[in-house]
Scaffold this active site. Structure first.
Site, mmCIF file in Angstrom:
data_model
loop_
_atom_site.group_PDB
_atom_site.id
_atom_site.type_symbol
_atom_site.label_atom_id
_atom_site.label_comp_id
_atom_site.label_asym_id
_atom_site.label_seq_id
_atom_site.Cartn_x
_atom_site.Cartn_y
_atom_site.Cartn_z
ATOM 1 N N CYS A 136 70.295 26.498 56.640
ATOM 2 C CA CYS A 136 69.212 26.686 57.609
ATOM 3 C C CYS A 136 69.561 27.724 58.669
ATOM 4 C CB CYS A 136 68.885 25.346 58.283
ATOM 5 S SG CYS A 136 68.147 24.134 57.164
ATOM 6 N N SER A 170 69.635 25.038 69.268
ATOM 7 C CA SER A 170 68.912 25.555 68.111
ATOM 8 C C SER A 170 68.497 24.453 67.143
ATOM 9 C CB SER A 170 69.776 26.582 67.369
ATOM 10 O OG SER A 170 70.969 25.996 66.890
ATOM 11 N N ASN A 171 69.003 23.233 67.338
ATOM 12 C CA ASN A 171 68.615 22.097 66.492
ATOM 13 C C ASN A 171 67.264 21.497 66.896
ATOM 14 O OD1 ASN A 171 72.012 20.859 66.759
ATOM 15 N ND2 ASN A 171 71.199 22.316 65.291
ATOM 16 N N LEU A 172 66.887 21.662 68.156
ATOM 17 C CA LEU A 172 65.854 20.809 68.738
ATOM 18 C C LEU A 172 64.456 21.029 68.174
ATOM 19 C CD1 LEU A 172 67.001 20.782 72.486
ATOM 20 C CD2 LEU A 172 67.560 19.168 70.640
ATOM 21 N N GLY A 176 68.346 17.933 60.531
ATOM 22 C CA GLY A 176 66.897 17.913 60.361
ATOM 23 C C GLY A 176 66.418 16.848 59.394
ATOM 24 N N ASP A 199 73.043 20.278 54.540
ATOM 25 C CA ASP A 199 72.663 21.602 54.041
ATOM 26 C C ASP A 199 73.914 22.320 53.546
ATOM 27 O OD1 ASP A 199 73.944 22.211 56.391
ATOM 28 O OD2 ASP A 199 72.332 23.412 57.251
ATOM 29 N N ASN A 200 74.885 21.528 53.072
ATOM 30 C CA ASN A 200 76.164 22.060 52.623
ATOM 31 C C ASN A 200 76.292 21.849 51.117
ATOM 32 O OD1 ASN A 200 79.052 22.037 51.901
ATOM 33 N ND2 ASN A 200 79.393 22.289 54.091
ATOM 34 N N LYS A 244 75.832 13.870 67.164
ATOM 35 C CA LYS A 244 74.578 13.624 66.460
ATOM 36 C C LYS A 244 74.529 12.214 65.887
ATOM 37 C CE LYS A 244 73.377 18.337 65.056
ATOM 38 N NZ LYS A 244 73.099 19.243 63.919
ATOM 39 N N CYS A 289 83.195 32.278 58.069
ATOM 40 C CA CYS A 289 82.074 33.172 57.782
ATOM 41 C C CYS A 289 81.053 33.001 58.896
ATOM 42 C CB CYS A 289 81.494 32.906 56.393
ATOM 43 S SG CYS A 289 80.874 31.218 56.154
ATOM 44 N N ASP A 302 78.260 11.994 60.385
ATOM 45 C CA ASP A 302 78.091 13.387 60.800
ATOM 46 C C ASP A 302 79.077 13.658 61.934
ATOM 47 O OD1 ASP A 302 77.206 15.942 61.703
ATOM 48 O OD2 ASP A 302 75.191 15.515 60.968
#
Length: 351
Positions: A183, A66-68, A38, A127-128, A83, A306, A59
């Site tokens: 996210c 679910s990314n779109l 994102g 987001d890590n 990506k 996880c 990346d």
């Protein structure tokens, strides 16, 4: 820069503090964007359009449906594709006059220094949490600034670290908080990502141009629900610091995990879905791992997962500190592991 190429940038060249010389600075600059999700999708088009001469994209992830809603460089026809590669294909159409370096792999503590070496600054579009510390430590060791951005639901943060002797990420966030959701776990609004990504791109260009007031030593927090904006100031750590050496754990795909002989360790909380039941699987939530570690044999090899990867990294750190050395992380999460297991051995998995 050729005269026939300058017309593209004319509206920014006429800005105070930029001019032709500033545009030349952008052309000579090399910027690495870590993550093409994102934030990366918001950052990259503006860097390309502004005329950043060389843009790196690292990346190892693939495009998912679910990314779109927030990763606007991609479309439904690109599901399953790289990506990094598809982002590069998109922004080169925006500006064919730039160069793009594509790294179709995940950033790790092992490849960070070599990857960063060819760039002037780094933009954190991940987001890590663990990788953010790797970025900070590597930039500190290599004397490179990095532009930070993060998202939590309707709120975003932006700052600049390691800039001209300024504070680092560890100065304001000294300890990794592995419990913070990404996210996939907390949710995210696409416009939040877009706004924070554009602010990151602006900070990067201010650094490269040498103009304006850079967010070094300042943390900007923006809340889209009430349009509030706060800026908190912070300084360097009071004692001289050495770059933190992060432990790097090998990543493996769900398919590799299913064909191995190691113990699979699920560190999610009870009741989280999907439920995964496999041979050689132990369920021990991260919240109980400290007290339950005595039940595990440090001579065994553990492959940890996880929901999306944040807690598995935290669990591996904890186990490593307790003497466990045979540790690997399963890329993705429970959903990916379950999908792979069902496709290979339907009778071995239950929901």
């Amino acid at each position: 820069m050729q005269e026939d190429k300058m017309e593209r940038y004319q509206r920014q060249i006429i800005l105070p503090g930029i001019g032709t010389s500033g545009q030349q600075k952008l052309k000579a600059s090399k910027v690495l964007v870590v993550g093409a999700g994102g934030l990366g999708c918001a950052v990259l088009p503006y860097l390309a359009a502004a005329g950043i001469g060389t843009i790196g994209i690292i990346d190892g992830d693939k495009i998912e449906e679910s990314n779109l809603h927030r990763q606007i460089l991609y479309s439904s026809e690109q599901l399953g594709l790289s990506k990094a590669k598809e982002a590069a294909n998109s922004i080169i159409k925006t500006n064919p006059g730039i160069e793009i370096s594509v790294f179709e792999e995940f950033l790790t503590a092992k490849n960070a220094a070599e990857t960063f070496s060819g760039f002037d600054l780094v933009i954190d579009a991940t987001d890590n949490l663990f990788i953010r510390y790797v970025i900070d430590d590597t930039c500190l060791a290599c004397n490179k600034p990095f532009v930070y951005g993060s998202i939590h639901q309707f709120q975003g943060q932006v700052s600049v670290f390691n800039f001209e002797g300024g504070p680092s990420y560890r100065d304001i966030f000294p300890e990794e908080n592995g419990a913070a959701p990404n996210c996939a776990e907390a949710g995210v609004l696409g416009t939040t990502v877009g706004l924070i990504g554009m602010l990151q791109a602006s900070e990067a260009m201010k650094i490269l141009l040498g103009i304006g007031e850079v967010l070094s030593g300042k943390l900007l927090i923006y809340n889209l629900l009430n349009n509030s904006q706060q800026v908190f100031e912070f300084g360097n750590a009071p004692v001289p610091k050495k770059p933190h050496i992060s432990v790097s754990f090998e990543m493996m795909s769900p398919k590799e995990a299913l064909h191995g002989e190691a113990v699979l360790l699920d560190v999610r909380e009870p009741g989280e879905i999907p439920e995964v039941k496999l041979d050689k699987l132990i369920q021990l939530p991260l919240s109980l791992l400290e007290e339950g570690v005595e039940k595990l044999n440090p001579e065994d090899e553990f492959w940890i997962f996880c929901q999306s990867g944040v807690r598995s990294r935290k669990a591996a750190d904890l186990l490593y500190r307790r003497g466990f050395r045979k540790l690997k992380l399963i890329r993705g999460g429970a959903k990916d592991l379950l999908t792979e297991a069902k496709s290979e051995k339907p009778g071995k998995v239950s929901l």
